[in-house]
Each structure stands twice: as structure tokens, then as C-alpha cells.
Motif scaffolding. Structure first.
Motif, PDB file in Angstrom:
ATOM      1  N   LYS A   1      -1.418  24.294  47.124  1.00  0.00           N
ATOM      2  CA  LYS A   1      -2.207  25.359  47.743  1.00  0.00           C
ATOM      3  C   LYS A   1      -1.309  26.531  48.129  1.00  0.00           C
ATOM      4  O   LYS A   1      -1.688  27.700  47.977  1.00  0.00           O
TER       5      LYS A   1
ATOM      6  N   LYS B   1      -1.596  17.923  62.339  1.00  0.00           N
ATOM      7  CA  LYS B   1      -2.872  18.595  62.609  1.00  0.00           C
ATOM      8  C   LYS B   1      -2.937  19.949  61.905  1.00  0.00           C
ATOM      9  O   LYS B   1      -3.991  20.343  61.392  1.00  0.00           O
TER      10      LYS B   1
ATOM     11  N   LEU C   1      -5.514  22.703  54.998  1.00  0.00           N
ATOM     12  CA  LEU C   1      -6.144  22.184  53.783  1.00  0.00           C
ATOM     13  C   LEU C   1      -7.667  22.200  53.870  1.00  0.00           C
ATOM     14  O   LEU C   1      -8.349  22.204  52.840  1.00  0.00           O
ATOM     15  N   ASP C   2      -8.191  22.218  55.085  1.00  0.00           N
ATOM     16  CA  ASP C   2      -9.646  22.220  55.252  1.00  0.00           C
ATOM     17  C   ASP C   2     -10.263  23.595  55.044  1.00  0.00           C
ATOM     18  O   ASP C   2     -11.480  23.727  54.914  1.00  0.00           O
ATOM     19  N   ILE C   3      -9.424  24.635  55.032  1.00  0.00           N
ATOM     20  CA  ILE C   3      -9.964  25.997  54.893  1.00  0.00           C
ATOM     21  C   ILE C   3     -10.403  26.244  53.452  1.00  0.00           C
ATOM     22  O   ILE C   3      -9.673  25.947  52.521  1.00  0.00           O
TER      23      ILE C   3
ATOM     24  N   ILE D   1      -3.718  19.524  58.178  1.00  0.00           N
ATOM     25  CA  ILE D   1      -5.141  19.194  57.992  1.00  0.00           C
ATOM     26  C   ILE D   1      -5.993  20.451  58.118  1.00  0.00           C
ATOM     27  O   ILE D   1      -6.894  20.706  57.302  1.00  0.00           O
ATOM     28  N   SER D   2      -5.703  21.268  59.130  1.00  0.00           N
ATOM     29  CA  SER D   2      -6.471  22.504  59.332  1.00  0.00           C
ATOM     30  C   SER D   2      -6.296  23.455  58.157  1.00  0.00           C
ATOM     31  O   SER D   2      -7.258  24.084  57.693  1.00  0.00           O
TER      32      SER D   2
ATOM     33  N   ARG E   1      -1.485  18.453  47.401  1.00  0.00           N
ATOM     34  CA  ARG E   1      -2.376  19.572  47.726  1.00  0.00           C
ATOM     35  C   ARG E   1      -1.680  20.625  48.580  1.00  0.00           C
ATOM     36  O   ARG E   1      -1.893  21.827  48.386  1.00  0.00           O
TER      37      ARG E   1
ATOM     38  N   SER F   1      -5.073  30.308  57.711  1.00  0.00           N
ATOM     39  CA  SER F   1      -5.498  30.876  56.430  1.00  0.00           C
ATOM     40  C   SER F   1      -4.364  31.656  55.774  1.00  0.00           C
ATOM     41  O   SER F   1      -4.409  31.934  54.583  1.00  0.00           O
TER      42      SER F   1
END
Length: 381
Positions: free
Chosen positions: A104, A373, A379-381, A376-377, A100, A347
Motif C-alpha cells: 500500500k 493499532k 490498512l482500513d482506509i 490497522i487504521s 499489504r 491517510s
């Protein structure tokens, strides 16, 4: 011939159907970021299936006059299937959750350019390179680089190859202009008409011809810096600077057969571009690190007449600028390389990569935890 073609097409049909099944199975757990690529490859596989079924249908007619055409189509079909089965399907069959991050980044990267935004991208394991298998693109990436941030800026260099391909006629014209400029700069002061002169002319022609591929690599390096900023320079430098003497110097014979410039030449061009864009600290760091290793290796700057900084560098940079104008890659914004954490840090891939390198350079011991961390941040957007 009838029976031979029947055997080959039966075997092809079985393998194509097997691949269709494998693709459908793998699609279930593949990352969403791979969906566009999966759709394209499944479409190609379905097309091959229809072609082999058509061959088998024609063979059932047992018409001797059709065999030559069926043979030709079977050959083409076999080559197309080998490409699909050997290269194109692999990114789907090997897909895993950790893809991912790279996918991305590639989605974002392709979306920055109007001619690349609809080209599906995938990744596979291997040294950094790109397979331009239009209408899709596969980026080869070392296994650990797929799972971290520090080496991802090298994607921008590979993206440069895609931009070159999308503008190939115009880019080739610009490279040809550069080759003429280089030839003018290595023309002898005195023109002779003897065997020695002919030998010199052959050597000059070799240098000029070599710069056709070299210019493309230098262009991709320039794309890397104008799109990704300092993080590209740091990633590119660290990835290559400890790979041995060949990164700094090659024999004349090696230079003649090389598809890439000696990396030390590329570093000089990259440092010059960084300095011209106002990033002298980055330029100084590149030059200092490479000079340190060169000194340790006992290597001096000798590029066998294939590159002379005083004579070649200005015209190369000017032509690279023209190539950048032609392809119009997205340029980084100052805020993305300021290394200040803002709402856009996670972003904007460019901001994230530059922040990653700043963290690594300042606090290498704490970098791993920060990187986990940060990913993770992102990929969470």
C-alpha cells in the motif's frame, strides 16, 4: 540439433505451464494491492508460452534451414524464463497478507509521480534495494521491515533510483557536470609533467569516476528527505550507524571500488540538507549520533581525498537540487511532519511515518502497541 532443440523446448514448455499454474493458484490469496503486478507477470508468462509453442511448431516442420533461428530464439526464451522464474514471479508466489502494508505504501509512492504511477510494484525478501525490471519494479525489503513502520521510509531512497532511471539522460548530464566541478576542485596548484604528476592525475580521475555512482546514491538520499522528512533521516541513520567501521571510513582501495559513498559522508550531506530546510534539530541529532559512534570506534573524518566538506559540499548540494528539480518528487507538507494526530495521519503515509518515529523516540516501550493499532487504521482506509 533438431532433437536437442526439441528436448529443450519441451522442457521449457513444461516449466512455463507449471509456472502459469502456480501463478494462478497464488493469485487467489494474494493481496489486492499486488493485482497490477500479477497481471503484468501473468502477461509475460503467457507471452513466453506462446513463444515456446511457436518454436515447437517450427520444429515439427523439420526444416534444416530453420534450426539456427530456432536455436537463437530458444536461447533468448530460456534467459527470459530464467528471469521470470527466478526473480519476477517470486513476489507473487511468496505473497502473504502481511505484504499489504508495504504494497500500500508503494502504491501511494508510485502514484505521487506521473511517470511512475503506472509502474506496478512488488516486494521480495532481502536487504533494501530495488530491481528495475521494467515495466515492473521489485523492492527488496528485510522481513521484519515489511511488517512495521520504522524502516519503511527507506523505500523513498529506493524510489529515487526509479526516478533517476526515468530521467536518466538528463540526470547523467547533471552528474557529469558535478564530476567536472569536483575535478576542478582537486586540480593541483602546480602543474608538473613527470611520473608523479601522472600518478596524481590518475588518482584524480579515479575520484571523479567514483562520483558517478556516488552522486546517484546521494540523490536518492535527498529524495528520501524531501519526500518523507525527518522520518527518513531517523530511519536511514539508525539502520546504518551500528554496522561497523566501514560506515565511517574506508581504505583508499575500498573507496576506489565502492559503489556507495562512505555512509558518514551521506549523513553529512543529509544533515546539511535538513538544516537548510529548517530542521536543525534533526541535523544536530544525526551529527551527534554519528560523531558519538565514530569516537567510540576511534575513527576520524578521513575520506582519502574522495570528499572534502569545505570544497565539495556546496557544489554537490547545488547539483542535487538541480536533480531534484529535474525529477520533481512530491515534497512533504509541513502538516505531515508536525507530529500532530489529525484526520489525515492515517491517510498520508508521510504523516504516519513521521508520527511513528516521534512515538518511538518519545515512548519506545509503548511504541509496539501503538504501531499495531496504527497499521490497522492505515490498512482500513
Amino acid at each position: 540439433m533438431q532433437e536437442l532443440l526439441k528436448q529443450n523446448n519441451d522442457a521449457l514448455c513444461h516449466e512455463i505451464e507449471q509456472l502459469q499454474h502456480l501463478l494462478s493458484e497464488s493469485e487467489v490469496d494474494a493481496p489486492d494491492e499486488l493485482n497490477a503486478y500479477i497481471t503484468q507477470i501473468k502477461k509475460e508468462c503467457d507471452n513466453l508460452h506462446q513463444r515456446v509453442l511457436r518454436n515447437l511448431k517450427y520444429l515439427e516442420l523439420k526444416q534444416q534451414n530453420l534450426l539456427k533461428d530456432i536455436l537463437s530464439e530458444t536461447e533468448l526464451l530460456t534467459f527470459d524464463f530464467f528471469a521470470l522464474n527466478g526473480q519476477k514471479a517470486s513476489p507473487i508466489l511468496r505473497a502473504c497478507t502481511s505484504d499489504r502494508l508495504s504494497l500500500k505504501f508503494l502504491q501511494w509512492l508510485h502514484a505521487t509521480h506521473p511517470q511512475a504511477k503506472n509502474i506496478p510494484a512488488a516486494i521480495c525478501d532481502g536487504e533494501f534495494s530495488i530491481w528495475l525490471i521494467q515495466p515492473s519494479t521489485i523492492y527488496c525489503t528485510p522481513c521484519t521491515s515489511q511488517r512495521g513502520l520504522r524502516n519503511l521510509p527507506i523505500f523513498f531512497h529506493e524510489f529515487g533510483h526509479l526516478l533517476y532511471t526515468l530521467h536518466k539522460p538528463e540526470m547523467d548530464d547533471l552528474v557529469n557536470e558535478l564530476q567536472k566541478e569536483i575535478k576542478n576542485r582537486i586540480h593541483p596548484n602546480v602543474v608538473r609533467n613527470d611520473q608523479y604528476a601522472r600518478k596524481q592525475e590518475t588518482e584524480r580521475d579515479t575520484v571523479v569516476a567514483t562520483w558517478y555512482e556516488w552522486a546517484q546514491e546521494c540523490f536518492c538520499d535527498a529524495v528520501g528527505f524531501v519526500m518523507c522528512g525527518p522520518s527518513f533521516a531517523y530511519a536511514f541513520s539508525m539502520y546504518l550507524r551500528i554496522l561497523g567501521r566501514s560506515q565511517y571510513q574506508m581504505s583508499t582501495e575500498e573507496l576506489k571500488n565502492s559503489t556507495h559513498p562512505v555512509t558518514w559522508i551521506r549523513i553529512q550531506l543529509l544533515a546539511n540538507r535538513a538544516r537548510e530546510m529548517g530542521y536543525s534539530v534533526v541535523a544536530d541529532d544525526l551529527e551527534e549520533k554519528w560523531n558519538d559512534v565514530a569516537t567510540a570506534l576511534g575513527v576520524t573524518q578521513d575520506f582519502g581525498g574522495f570528499y572534502d566538506a569545505d570544497s565539495f559540499l556546496p557544489v554537490i548540494q547545488q547539483k542535487l537540487d538541480d536533480m531534484l528539480t529535474e525529477t520533481s518528487p512530491r515534497e512533504f507538507e509541513e502538516a505531515e511532519v508536525s507530529n500532530q494526530i489529525t484526520e489525515s495521519t492515517f491517510s498520508s503515509p508521510v504523516a504516519l511515518l513521521n508520527m511513528a518515529w516521534q512515538k518511538f523516540l518519545v515512548d519506545p516501550d509503548g511504541y509496539r502497541e501503538w504501531e499495531k493499532k496504527a497499521i490497522i487504521s492505515f490498512l482500513d482506509i
